[in-house]
Design a protein around this motif. Structure first.
Motif, short mmCIF file in Angstrom:
data_model
loop_
_atom_site.label_atom_id
_atom_site.label_comp_id
_atom_site.label_asym_id
_atom_site.label_seq_id
_atom_site.Cartn_x
_atom_site.Cartn_y
_atom_site.Cartn_z
N LEU A 80 0.83 -1.21 0.00
CA LEU A 80 0.00 0.00 0.00
C LEU A 80 0.86 1.26 0.00
O LEU A 80 0.51 2.26 -0.62
CB LEU A 80 -0.95 0.00 1.20
CG LEU A 80 -1.99 -1.12 1.22
CD1 LEU A 80 -2.91 -0.98 2.43
CD2 LEU A 80 -2.80 -1.15 -0.07
N ARG A 81 1.99 1.22 0.69
CA ARG A 81 2.91 2.36 0.66
C ARG A 81 3.45 2.57 -0.74
O ARG A 81 3.59 3.71 -1.21
CB ARG A 81 4.08 2.13 1.63
CG ARG A 81 3.79 2.45 3.09
CD ARG A 81 5.02 2.22 3.93
NE ARG A 81 6.16 3.00 3.46
CZ ARG A 81 7.43 2.75 3.80
NH1 ARG A 81 7.72 1.70 4.57
NH2 ARG A 81 8.40 3.51 3.36
N VAL A 82 3.77 1.48 -1.41
CA VAL A 82 4.30 1.59 -2.77
C VAL A 82 3.23 2.14 -3.71
O VAL A 82 3.51 3.01 -4.54
CB VAL A 82 4.81 0.22 -3.26
CG1 VAL A 82 5.17 0.29 -4.74
CG2 VAL A 82 6.02 -0.20 -2.44
N LEU A 83 2.01 1.67 -3.59
CA LEU A 83 0.94 2.17 -4.45
C LEU A 83 0.72 3.67 -4.21
O LEU A 83 0.50 4.42 -5.17
CB LEU A 83 -0.35 1.40 -4.20
CG LEU A 83 -0.31 -0.08 -4.64
CD1 LEU A 83 -1.58 -0.79 -4.19
CD2 LEU A 83 -0.14 -0.20 -6.15
N ALA A 84 0.78 4.08 -2.96
CA ALA A 84 0.65 5.51 -2.65
C ALA A 84 1.77 6.30 -3.31
O ALA A 84 1.56 7.39 -3.87
CB ALA A 84 0.64 5.72 -1.14
#
Length: 282
Positions: A115-119
């Motif tokens: 999720l951090r990467v997608l953000a």
């Protein structure tokens, strides 16, 4: 078969993605893609000039992803330009270039915190455009989504958030499924959810790239699936995506096959680059 990734991974089979590998035709897609990728990595130019092939693959992948997002520029125009702050098409190409440039740098975070990467991917894609409050986070209830290519029904913000958490849980848990299956499901689910207010297609295709690199299938990122998605055309892309949305075994297998063929075509593109470098023509 539902396309919904369970919001509670503990309620799902231990390895739900592995079941997709057993669908008819998927093993053939995996094998065909693997052969094409191995052919690129076995080329003699890769032993001496792999950094050049990687850079060229990133450029061509960005061009392909941007084309699917509505900015279908010639490769030489993408190569020539240095300012992408102009109209919508220029900003789209710039966003795709930023994503392909940084995708490989996010591998260490992906498995622990997708999720951090997608953000981060959305932040890169947005590049300061739009409402800064909506950049780098999933959309909220009432926020609209700008994604002109995909006209499928949009899950509401609560459903999108739950399914996004489910996808992250599956990625974090790991899977015995082939890299192609994991990449295809990641790409398809993000495209179905459109979790951000903009640039979801670009983000979905960048996430597919990250999975293929991180799984070791394409560690040098020289087989850009985005090239193949664009080469097969927007109509074929959307038709295959409809298969994913259907959730049927046939539809899921067709989407996985489409993604596999896209990697094959990306590998073929890099083989051509290798041959050109070997001849001294590029």
């Amino acid at each position: 078969m539902s396309t919904h990734v369970p919001a509670d991974p503990s309620a799902a089979p231990a390895d739900p993605l592995a079941a997709l590998a057993a669908l008819p035709g998927v093993a053939d897609s995996v094998a065909g893609m693997r052969t094409a990728v191995d052919r690129v990595y076995g080329h003699r130019v890769m032993r001496r000039r792999s950094a050049e092939i990687t850079a060229e693959a990133a450029l061509r992948g960005a061009r392909g992803s941007a084309a699917l997002a509505g900015a279908d520029w010639a490769l030489e125009e993408v190569r020539r330009r240095s300012d992408f702050s102009g109209d919508t098409e220029a900003r789209t190409v710039g966003a795709a270039l930023r994503l392909t440039a940084e995708a490989g740098q996010l591998l260490s975070v992906w498995r622990q915190s997708p999720l951090r990467v997608l953000a981060r991917l959305h932040l890169l894609a947005a590049g300061g455009a739009g409402d800064d409050r909506a950049v780098g986070r999933p959309r909220l209830a009432g926020e609209t989504v700008d994604e002109p290519l995909v006209e499928a029904p949009l899950p509401d913000a609560a459903e999108a958030s739950g399914r996004l958490d489910g996808l992250a849980g599956l990625i974090g848990a790991g899977s015995s499924a082939p890299a192609l299956v994991i990449a295809a499901v990641t790409h398809g689910e993000l495209l179905a959810l459109r979790p951000f207010v903009s640039h979801n297609g670009l983000v979905a295709r960048a996430a597919e790239r990250i999975v293929l690199i991180g799984a070791g299938l394409d560690p040098k990122s020289v087989c850009p699936a985005e090239v193949g998605h664009a080469e097969q055309g927007r109509a074929a892309y959307l038709a295959a995506f409809d298969g994913y949305l259907s959730g049927t075994p046939e539809g899921m297998a067709a989407w996985i096959a489409h993604c596999g063929r896209s990697v094959e075509l990306g590998a073929r593109e890099s083989m051509a680059v290798c041959e050109a470098l070997q001849r001294g023509a590029a």
